[in-house]
Motif scaffolding. Structure first.
Motif, PDB file in Angstrom:
ATOM      1  N   ASP A 242       4.257  19.244   1.480  1.00  0.00           N
ATOM      2  CA  ASP A 242       5.058  18.621   2.524  1.00  0.00           C
ATOM      3  C   ASP A 242       4.480  17.281   2.964  1.00  0.00           C
ATOM      4  OD1 ASP A 242       6.688  20.816   2.465  1.00  0.00           O
ATOM      5  OD2 ASP A 242       5.660  21.848   4.115  1.00  0.00           O
ATOM      6  N   ALA A 243       3.400  16.834   2.342  1.00  0.00           N
ATOM      7  CA  ALA A 243       2.750  15.586   2.744  1.00  0.00           C
ATOM      8  C   ALA A 243       3.156  14.459   1.800  1.00  0.00           C
ATOM      9  CB  ALA A 243       1.231  15.752   2.749  1.00  0.00           C
ATOM     10  N   HIS A 244       3.280  13.251   2.357  1.00  0.00           N
ATOM     11  CA  HIS A 244       3.603  12.042   1.603  1.00  0.00           C
ATOM     12  C   HIS A 244       2.474  11.031   1.821  1.00  0.00           C
ATOM     13  CE1 HIS A 244       7.486  14.031   2.017  1.00  0.00           C
ATOM     14  NE2 HIS A 244       7.941  13.309   1.011  1.00  0.00           N
ATOM     15  N   TYR A 245       1.969  10.470   0.729  1.00  0.00           N
ATOM     16  CA  TYR A 245       0.895   9.480   0.769  1.00  0.00           C
ATOM     17  C   TYR A 245       1.383   8.202   0.106  1.00  0.00           C
ATOM     18  CZ  TYR A 245      -2.051  13.563   1.735  1.00  0.00           C
ATOM     19  OH  TYR A 245      -2.602  14.706   2.262  1.00  0.00           O
ATOM     20  N   VAL A 246       0.970   7.037   0.661  1.00  0.00           N
ATOM     21  CA  VAL A 246       1.296   5.734   0.088  1.00  0.00           C
ATOM     22  C   VAL A 246      -0.011   5.059  -0.288  1.00  0.00           C
ATOM     23  CG1 VAL A 246       1.334   4.588   2.359  1.00  0.00           C
ATOM     24  CG2 VAL A 246       2.555   3.566   0.431  1.00  0.00           C
ATOM     25  N   GLU A 247      -0.008   4.364  -1.428  1.00  0.00           N
ATOM     26  CA  GLU A 247      -1.182   3.639  -1.890  1.00  0.00           C
ATOM     27  C   GLU A 247      -0.745   2.390  -2.622  1.00  0.00           C
ATOM     28  OE1 GLU A 247      -3.493   5.781  -4.728  1.00  0.00           O
ATOM     29  OE2 GLU A 247      -1.761   6.629  -5.759  1.00  0.00           O
ATOM     30  N   ASP A 248      -1.591   1.375  -2.519  1.00  0.00           N
ATOM     31  CA  ASP A 248      -1.348   0.113  -3.211  1.00  0.00           C
ATOM     32  C   ASP A 248      -1.946   0.220  -4.609  1.00  0.00           C
ATOM     33  OD1 ASP A 248      -0.647  -2.988  -2.504  1.00  0.00           O
ATOM     34  OD2 ASP A 248      -2.257  -2.830  -3.982  1.00  0.00           O
ATOM     35  N   VAL A 249      -1.174  -0.201  -5.629  1.00  0.00           N
ATOM     36  CA  VAL A 249      -1.626  -0.061  -7.023  1.00  0.00           C
ATOM     37  C   VAL A 249      -2.015  -1.412  -7.617  1.00  0.00           C
ATOM     38  CG1 VAL A 249      -0.367   2.064  -7.455  1.00  0.00           C
ATOM     39  CG2 VAL A 249       0.804  -0.116  -7.740  1.00  0.00           C
ATOM     40  N   GLY A 250      -2.535  -2.304  -6.773  1.00  0.00           N
ATOM     41  CA  GLY A 250      -3.023  -3.593  -7.267  1.00  0.00           C
ATOM     42  C   GLY A 250      -2.007  -4.705  -7.170  1.00  0.00           C
ATOM     43  N   SER A 251      -1.262  -4.764  -6.057  1.00  0.00           N
ATOM     44  CA  SER A 251      -0.258  -5.814  -5.900  1.00  0.00           C
ATOM     45  C   SER A 251      -0.921  -7.153  -5.594  1.00  0.00           C
ATOM     46  CB  SER A 251       0.700  -5.435  -4.771  1.00  0.00           C
ATOM     47  OG  SER A 251      -0.001  -5.345  -3.547  1.00  0.00           O
ATOM     48  N   SER A 252      -0.150  -8.214  -5.748  1.00  0.00           N
ATOM     49  CA  SER A 252      -0.689  -9.574  -5.516  1.00  0.00           C
ATOM     50  C   SER A 252      -0.809  -9.875  -4.033  1.00  0.00           C
ATOM     51  CB  SER A 252       0.211 -10.619  -6.195  1.00  0.00           C
ATOM     52  OG  SER A 252       0.281 -10.379  -7.588  1.00  0.00           O
ATOM     53  N   ASN A 253       0.167  -9.503  -3.234  1.00  0.00           N
ATOM     54  CA  ASN A 253       0.170  -9.840  -1.812  1.00  0.00           C
ATOM     55  C   ASN A 253      -0.224  -8.670  -0.914  1.00  0.00           C
ATOM     56  OD1 ASN A 253       1.065 -12.519  -2.298  1.00  0.00           O
ATOM     57  ND2 ASN A 253       3.153 -11.766  -2.547  1.00  0.00           N
ATOM     58  N   GLY A 254      -0.548  -7.512  -1.472  1.00  0.00           N
ATOM     59  CA  GLY A 254      -1.078  -6.406  -0.691  1.00  0.00           C
ATOM     60  C   GLY A 254      -0.009  -5.571   0.000  1.00  0.00           C
ATOM     61  N   THR A 255      -0.454  -4.452   0.554  1.00  0.00           N
ATOM     62  CA  THR A 255       0.402  -3.527   1.290  1.00  0.00           C
ATOM     63  C   THR A 255      -0.230  -3.283   2.660  1.00  0.00           C
ATOM     64  OG1 THR A 255       1.059  -2.455  -0.782  1.00  0.00           O
ATOM     65  CG2 THR A 255       1.473  -1.239   1.252  1.00  0.00           C
ATOM     66  N   TYR A 256       0.608  -3.225   3.706  1.00  0.00           N
ATOM     67  CA  TYR A 256       0.124  -3.089   5.083  1.00  0.00           C
ATOM     68  C   TYR A 256       0.806  -1.865   5.715  1.00  0.00           C
ATOM     69  CZ  TYR A 256      -1.642  -7.853   4.484  1.00  0.00           C
ATOM     70  OH  TYR A 256      -2.295  -8.955   4.028  1.00  0.00           O
ATOM     71  N   ILE A 257      -0.007  -1.044   6.401  1.00  0.00           N
ATOM     72  CA  ILE A 257       0.481   0.126   7.122  1.00  0.00           C
ATOM     73  C   ILE A 257       0.240  -0.115   8.603  1.00  0.00           C
ATOM     74  CG2 ILE A 257       0.332   2.626   7.394  1.00  0.00           C
ATOM     75  CD1 ILE A 257       1.313   1.758   4.663  1.00  0.00           C
ATOM     76  N   ASN A 258       1.355  -0.202   9.355  1.00  0.00           N
ATOM     77  CA  ASN A 258       1.271  -0.482  10.795  1.00  0.00           C
ATOM     78  C   ASN A 258       0.450  -1.740  11.055  1.00  0.00           C
ATOM     79  OD1 ASN A 258       2.742   1.903  11.317  1.00  0.00           O
ATOM     80  ND2 ASN A 258       0.860   3.116  11.330  1.00  0.00           N
ATOM     81  N   ASN A 259       0.737  -2.781  10.243  1.00  0.00           N
ATOM     82  CA  ASN A 259       0.109  -4.106  10.355  1.00  0.00           C
ATOM     83  C   ASN A 259      -1.380  -4.100  10.001  1.00  0.00           C
ATOM     84  OD1 ASN A 259       2.578  -5.226  11.265  1.00  0.00           O
ATOM     85  ND2 ASN A 259       2.099  -4.668  13.389  1.00  0.00           N
ATOM     86  N   LEU A 260      -1.871  -3.038   9.355  1.00  0.00           N
ATOM     87  CA  LEU A 260      -3.261  -2.984   8.896  1.00  0.00           C
ATOM     88  C   LEU A 260      -3.266  -2.951   7.378  1.00  0.00           C
ATOM     89  CD1 LEU A 260      -4.800  -0.367  11.391  1.00  0.00           C
ATOM     90  CD2 LEU A 260      -4.960  -2.862  11.483  1.00  0.00           C
TER      91      LEU A 260
END
Length: 291
Positions: A242-260
């Motif tokens: 029932d859990a969902h996880y998000v991860e960055d897989v090496g993007s150029s401009n990055g990924t931000y969670i709640n502005n972090l």
């Protein structure tokens, strides 16, 4: 969770290497006292304090002293040989009188009862059968109404048997509650266009990006505004129960969670209301929701 000895990153149970620094993780085992998960090289259990090194020491039984029976001599009286003169003085020691006496010795057993044959049953003389006498026939005399003053009562009709009431089967209640399992559906809402995106069902990994030849995206953002800041292979959403996880897989401009910023290789467990930004400047933003 298995803590990485190199970077102290918590990893899920069963992981072989760290998700952050890819360092091989130590092997784990279960405490024989409380069943908690401990490292294989640990000396004590962190849950109950059990000494793990004492689990392999076999149990030594205390020897039991044997009971020794005291050696006590038993005195046995000596055997006395019989005197032949005393045997000759016994009456009829040689058995001569028994041969000359023609009368058989009396037995102490009671005499055997002789069965008496049963007396025959007396025979009853049977008389010769005579032919049965005929039964006299009684002729019914007609009844004249003028000769009798007593009126004949009308015949009594039997009362009808009560009919059993047949109950119709009750109709099934239309308001019967039906239990239905509601499946939790995860979705993303694009903040800039207020567009709703349903996450694919029965997917363990959901790829977010734009069309490419390596990993085709499950969620294609090429049609959204400001999609040029999103990499072709940008981020993944992993589903574990029932859990969902998000991860960055090496993007150029990055990924931000709640502005972090979310460092590549790390993952964040999503909760309803989390804000996911693909790239800098909060130009491509999604809200995570559960329905």
């Amino acid at each position: 969770m298995i803590v990485c000895p190199n970077c102290n990153h918590p990893n899920p149970d069963g992981a072989v290497q760290c998700e952050a620094c890819y360092t091989p993780l130590p092997a784990t085992t279960n405490c024989p006292s409380c069943g908690a998960t401990v490292q294989a090289d640990a000396a004590f259990c962190g849950q109950c304090g059990y000494n793990l090194h004492s689990a392999g020491v076999p149990h030594v039984h205390t020897p039991v002293a044997t009971t020794v029976t005291p050696d006590i001599p038993v005195e046995v009286p000596a055997l006395v040989p019989p005197d032949p003169l005393l045997e000759l003085l016994q009456p009829d020691a040689l058995g001569i009188s028994g041969s000359t006496n023609s009368r058989p010795p009396e037995s102490s057993l009671p005499p055997t009862e002789v069965a008496v044959p049963p007396e025959p049953a007396p025979q009853i003389p049977v008389a010769k059968s005579s032919p049965p006498e005929p039964v006299p026939t009684v002729v019914a005399q007609p009844v004249v109404s003028g000769q009798s003053s007593i009126p004949t009562p009308p015949p009594v009709e039997p009362a009808p048997a009560p009919q059993a009431e047949v109950k119709e089967p009750a109709a099934p209640t239309a308001t019967a509650a039906r239990t239905q399992l509601q499946q939790i559906t995860a979705r993303l809402i694009h903040v800039q266009s207020d567009r709703l995106i349903e996450l694919p069902q029965n997917f363990s990994v959901i790829h977010i990006g734009k069309p490419n030849d390596r990993i085709p995206p499950d969620i294609d953002v090429s049609g959204f505004p400001n999609s040029e800041i999103v990499s072709r292979i940008h981020a993944d959403i992993r589903v574990e129960g029932d859990a969902h996880y998000v991860e960055d897989v090496g993007s150029s401009n990055g990924t931000y969670i709640n502005n972090l910023p979310l460092l590549p290789g790390n993952r964040h467990r999503l909760r309803p209301g989390d804000r996911i930004s693909l790239g800098k400047g909060d130009l491509m933003t999604f809200l995570f929701q559960l329905a």
